[in-house]
Design a protein around this motif. Sequence first.
Motif, PDB file in Angstrom:
ATOM      1  N   VAL A   1      39.731  56.194  36.891  1.00 55.45           N
ATOM      2  CA  VAL A   1      39.255  54.859  37.227  1.00 55.45           C
ATOM      3  C   VAL A   1      39.687  53.895  36.130  1.00 55.45           C
ATOM      4  CG1 VAL A   1      37.240  53.412  37.643  1.00 55.45           C
ATOM      5  CG2 VAL A   1      37.286  55.752  38.513  1.00 55.45           C
ATOM      6  N   GLN A   2      40.237  52.770  36.542  1.00 56.81           N
ATOM      7  CA  GLN A   2      40.644  51.734  35.581  1.00 56.81           C
ATOM      8  C   GLN A   2      40.058  50.397  35.992  1.00 56.81           C
ATOM      9  OE1 GLN A   2      44.967  51.966  35.559  1.00 56.81           O
ATOM     10  NE2 GLN A   2      44.916  53.240  33.726  1.00 56.81           N
ATOM     11  N   LEU A   3      39.696  49.609  34.985  1.00 55.26           N
ATOM     12  CA  LEU A   3      39.242  48.255  35.224  1.00 55.26           C
ATOM     13  C   LEU A   3      40.203  47.307  34.524  1.00 55.26           C
ATOM     14  CD1 LEU A   3      36.603  49.791  36.007  1.00 55.26           C
ATOM     15  CD2 LEU A   3      35.361  47.857  35.062  1.00 55.26           C
ATOM     16  N   GLN A   4      40.699  46.333  35.240  1.00 63.52           N
ATOM     17  CA  GLN A   4      41.645  45.375  34.690  1.00 63.52           C
ATOM     18  C   GLN A   4      41.042  43.982  34.752  1.00 63.52           C
ATOM     19  OE1 GLN A   4      44.834  45.967  33.290  1.00 63.52           O
ATOM     20  NE2 GLN A   4      44.483  43.844  32.645  1.00 63.52           N
ATOM     21  N   ALA A   5      40.791  43.413  33.585  1.00 66.29           N
ATOM     22  CA  ALA A   5      40.228  42.065  33.510  1.00 66.29           C
ATOM     23  C   ALA A   5      41.339  41.050  33.278  1.00 66.29           C
ATOM     24  CB  ALA A   5      39.206  41.980  32.391  1.00 66.29           C
ATOM     25  N   PHE A  28      34.469  56.351  44.776  1.00 68.53           N
ATOM     26  CA  PHE A  28      33.699  56.539  46.004  1.00 68.53           C
ATOM     27  C   PHE A  28      32.794  55.336  46.235  1.00 68.53           C
ATOM     28  CE2 PHE A  28      31.785  58.696  49.458  1.00 68.53           C
ATOM     29  CZ  PHE A  28      30.436  58.396  49.416  1.00 68.53           C
ATOM     30  N   SER A  29      32.112  54.916  45.170  1.00 64.05           N
ATOM     31  CA  SER A  29      31.249  53.741  45.271  1.00 64.05           C
ATOM     32  C   SER A  29      31.042  53.152  43.883  1.00 64.05           C
ATOM     33  CB  SER A  29      29.903  54.086  45.903  1.00 64.05           C
ATOM     34  OG  SER A  29      29.185  54.982  45.081  1.00 64.05           O
ATOM     35  N   ILE A  30      30.702  51.873  43.865  1.00 70.44           N
ATOM     36  CA  ILE A  30      30.399  51.172  42.620  1.00 70.44           C
ATOM     37  C   ILE A  30      28.990  50.619  42.698  1.00 70.44           C
ATOM     38  CG2 ILE A  30      31.021  49.298  41.060  1.00 70.44           C
ATOM     39  CD1 ILE A  30      33.874  49.502  42.053  1.00 70.44           C
ATOM     40  N   ASN A  31      28.198  50.908  41.707  1.00 74.54           N
ATOM     41  CA  ASN A  31      26.841  50.370  41.650  1.00 74.54           C
ATOM     42  C   ASN A  31      26.855  49.053  40.881  1.00 74.54           C
ATOM     43  OD1 ASN A  31      26.561  53.515  41.962  1.00 74.54           O
ATOM     44  ND2 ASN A  31      24.712  52.600  42.779  1.00 74.54           N
ATOM     45  N   ASP A  32      26.264  49.043  39.705  1.00 76.54           N
ATOM     46  CA  ASP A  32      26.203  47.819  38.925  1.00 76.54           C
ATOM     47  C   ASP A  32      27.570  47.448  38.365  1.00 76.54           C
ATOM     48  OD1 ASP A  32      22.987  48.611  37.335  1.00 76.54           O
ATOM     49  OD2 ASP A  32      23.602  48.412  39.423  1.00 76.54           O
ATOM     50  N   VAL A  98      30.411  53.679  38.236  1.00 71.45           N
ATOM     51  CA  VAL A  98      31.216  54.198  39.341  1.00 71.45           C
ATOM     52  C   VAL A  98      30.822  55.629  39.682  1.00 71.45           C
ATOM     53  CG1 VAL A  98      33.558  54.743  40.119  1.00 71.45           C
ATOM     54  CG2 VAL A  98      33.156  52.732  38.675  1.00 71.45           C
ATOM     55  N   ARG A  99      30.752  55.886  40.968  1.00 75.23           N
ATOM     56  CA  ARG A  99      30.623  57.259  41.473  1.00 75.23           C
ATOM     57  C   ARG A  99      31.985  57.624  42.048  1.00 75.23           C
ATOM     58  NH1 ARG A  99      25.864  59.813  43.090  1.00 75.23           N
ATOM     59  NH2 ARG A  99      24.837  57.779  43.313  1.00 75.23           N
ATOM     60  N   VAL A 100      32.586  58.695  41.539  1.00 75.77           N
ATOM     61  CA  VAL A 100      33.945  59.048  41.969  1.00 75.77           C
ATOM     62  C   VAL A 100      33.966  59.992  43.162  1.00 75.77           C
ATOM     63  CG1 VAL A 100      34.874  58.636  39.663  1.00 75.77           C
ATOM     64  CG2 VAL A 100      34.135  60.946  40.309  1.00 75.77           C
ATOM     65  N   SER A 101      32.822  60.564  43.531  1.00 75.58           N
ATOM     66  CA  SER A 101      32.758  61.415  44.717  1.00 75.58           C
ATOM     67  C   SER A 101      31.373  61.264  45.322  1.00 75.58           C
ATOM     68  CB  SER A 101      33.050  62.872  44.376  1.00 75.58           C
ATOM     69  OG  SER A 101      32.059  63.373  43.494  1.00 75.58           O
ATOM     70  N   GLU A 102      31.218  61.721  46.551  1.00 75.06           N
ATOM     71  CA  GLU A 102      29.987  61.462  47.285  1.00 75.06           C
ATOM     72  C   GLU A 102      28.762  62.030  46.583  1.00 75.06           C
ATOM     73  OE1 GLU A 102      30.150  62.766  51.292  1.00 75.06           O
ATOM     74  OE2 GLU A 102      28.182  61.946  51.813  1.00 75.06           O
ATOM     75  N   TYR A 103      28.882  63.195  46.004  1.00 78.36           N
ATOM     76  CA  TYR A 103      27.732  63.838  45.368  1.00 78.36           C
ATOM     77  C   TYR A 103      27.882  63.916  43.854  1.00 78.36           C
ATOM     78  CZ  TYR A 103      26.885  65.115  50.193  1.00 78.36           C
ATOM     79  OH  TYR A 103      26.680  65.066  51.551  1.00 78.36           O
ATOM     80  N   GLY A 104      28.842  63.203  43.324  1.00 75.50           N
ATOM     81  CA  GLY A 104      29.073  63.216  41.890  1.00 75.50           C
ATOM     82  C   GLY A 104      28.128  62.286  41.148  1.00 75.50           C
ATOM     83  N   ASN A 105      28.164  62.395  39.835  1.00 75.47           N
ATOM     84  CA  ASN A 105      27.368  61.508  38.999  1.00 75.47           C
ATOM     85  C   ASN A 105      28.023  60.144  38.891  1.00 75.47           C
ATOM     86  OD1 ASN A 105      25.435  63.506  38.394  1.00 75.47           O
ATOM     87  ND2 ASN A 105      26.705  64.325  36.749  1.00 75.47           N
ATOM     88  N   ARG A 106      27.241  59.200  38.403  1.00 79.80           N
ATOM     89  CA  ARG A 106      27.764  57.860  38.149  1.00 79.80           C
ATOM     90  C   ARG A 106      28.073  57.713  36.663  1.00 79.80           C
ATOM     91  NH1 ARG A 106      22.913  54.550  40.752  1.00 79.80           N
ATOM     92  NH2 ARG A 106      21.822  56.289  39.807  1.00 79.80           N
ATOM     93  N   TYR A 107      29.190  57.083  36.381  1.00 78.45           N
ATOM     94  CA  TYR A 107      29.609  56.903  34.998  1.00 78.45           C
ATOM     95  C   TYR A 107      30.026  55.461  34.764  1.00 78.45           C
ATOM     96  CZ  TYR A 107      29.818  61.992  34.867  1.00 78.45           C
ATOM     97  OH  TYR A 107      29.500  63.322  34.930  1.00 78.45           O
ATOM     98  N   PRO A 108      29.838  54.967  33.538  1.00 79.11           N
ATOM     99  CA  PRO A 108      30.297  53.605  33.225  1.00 79.11           C
ATOM    100  C   PRO A 108      31.774  53.595  32.849  1.00 79.11           C
ATOM    101  CG  PRO A 108      29.140  54.518  31.354  1.00 79.11           C
ATOM    102  CD  PRO A 108      29.061  55.562  32.448  1.00 79.11           C
ATOM    103  N   TYR A 109      32.474  52.610  33.318  1.00 84.14           N
ATOM    104  CA  TYR A 109      33.870  52.388  32.948  1.00 84.14           C
ATOM    105  C   TYR A 109      34.010  50.958  32.461  1.00 84.14           C
ATOM    106  CZ  TYR A 109      34.993  56.734  35.343  1.00 84.14           C
ATOM    107  OH  TYR A 109      35.043  58.052  35.719  1.00 84.14           O
ATOM    108  N   TRP A 110      34.916  50.797  31.497  1.00 82.91           N
ATOM    109  CA  TRP A 110      35.108  49.493  30.864  1.00 82.91           C
ATOM    110  C   TRP A 110      36.548  49.021  30.992  1.00 82.91           C
ATOM    111  CZ3 TRP A 110      31.274  46.646  28.489  1.00 82.91           C
ATOM    112  CH2 TRP A 110      30.042  47.284  28.311  1.00 82.91           C
ATOM    113  N   GLY A 111      36.706  47.714  31.139  1.00 86.54           N
ATOM    114  CA  GLY A 111      38.017  47.107  31.046  1.00 86.54           C
ATOM    115  C   GLY A 111      38.371  46.856  29.592  1.00 86.54           C
TER     116      GLY A 111
END
Length: 120
Positions: A1-5, A28-32, A98-111
């Motif tokens: 996962v990459q974030l580009q600002a 898979f999905s993005i929360n906050d 970000v959640r990278v799969s349906e049942y995976g954990n959510r992790y923070p990613y930074w730009g």
Amino acid sequence: VQLQASGGGLVQPGGSLRLSCVASGSIFSINDMGWYRQAPGKRRELVAEIISGGNTNYADSVKGRFTISRDNSKNSLYLQMDSLKPEDTAVYYCYAIVRVSEYGNRYPYWGRGTLVTVSS
């Protein structure tokens, strides 16, 4: 996962800028999502955040001047900055939970950050 600002630059006091942040990769999905900033010699601070339900939070210093928004269909985050002040000068970083799969954990990613300079 990459974030580009993007969208930073030099602007005069009272001016406006619009920052953008796009998330790409195995998502898979993005929360906050949100924006932090770090001025020279200062700690990184939260500027604004928007949670998956659409609620927003702002730092007191930017309330009424900045507006955060997101486009979930594009995995994108925006920050409209109006009435900019010299004290808004900083590197602005976007983040996403970000959640990278349906049942995976959510992790923070930074730009990597985009520099905003407010000066006459």
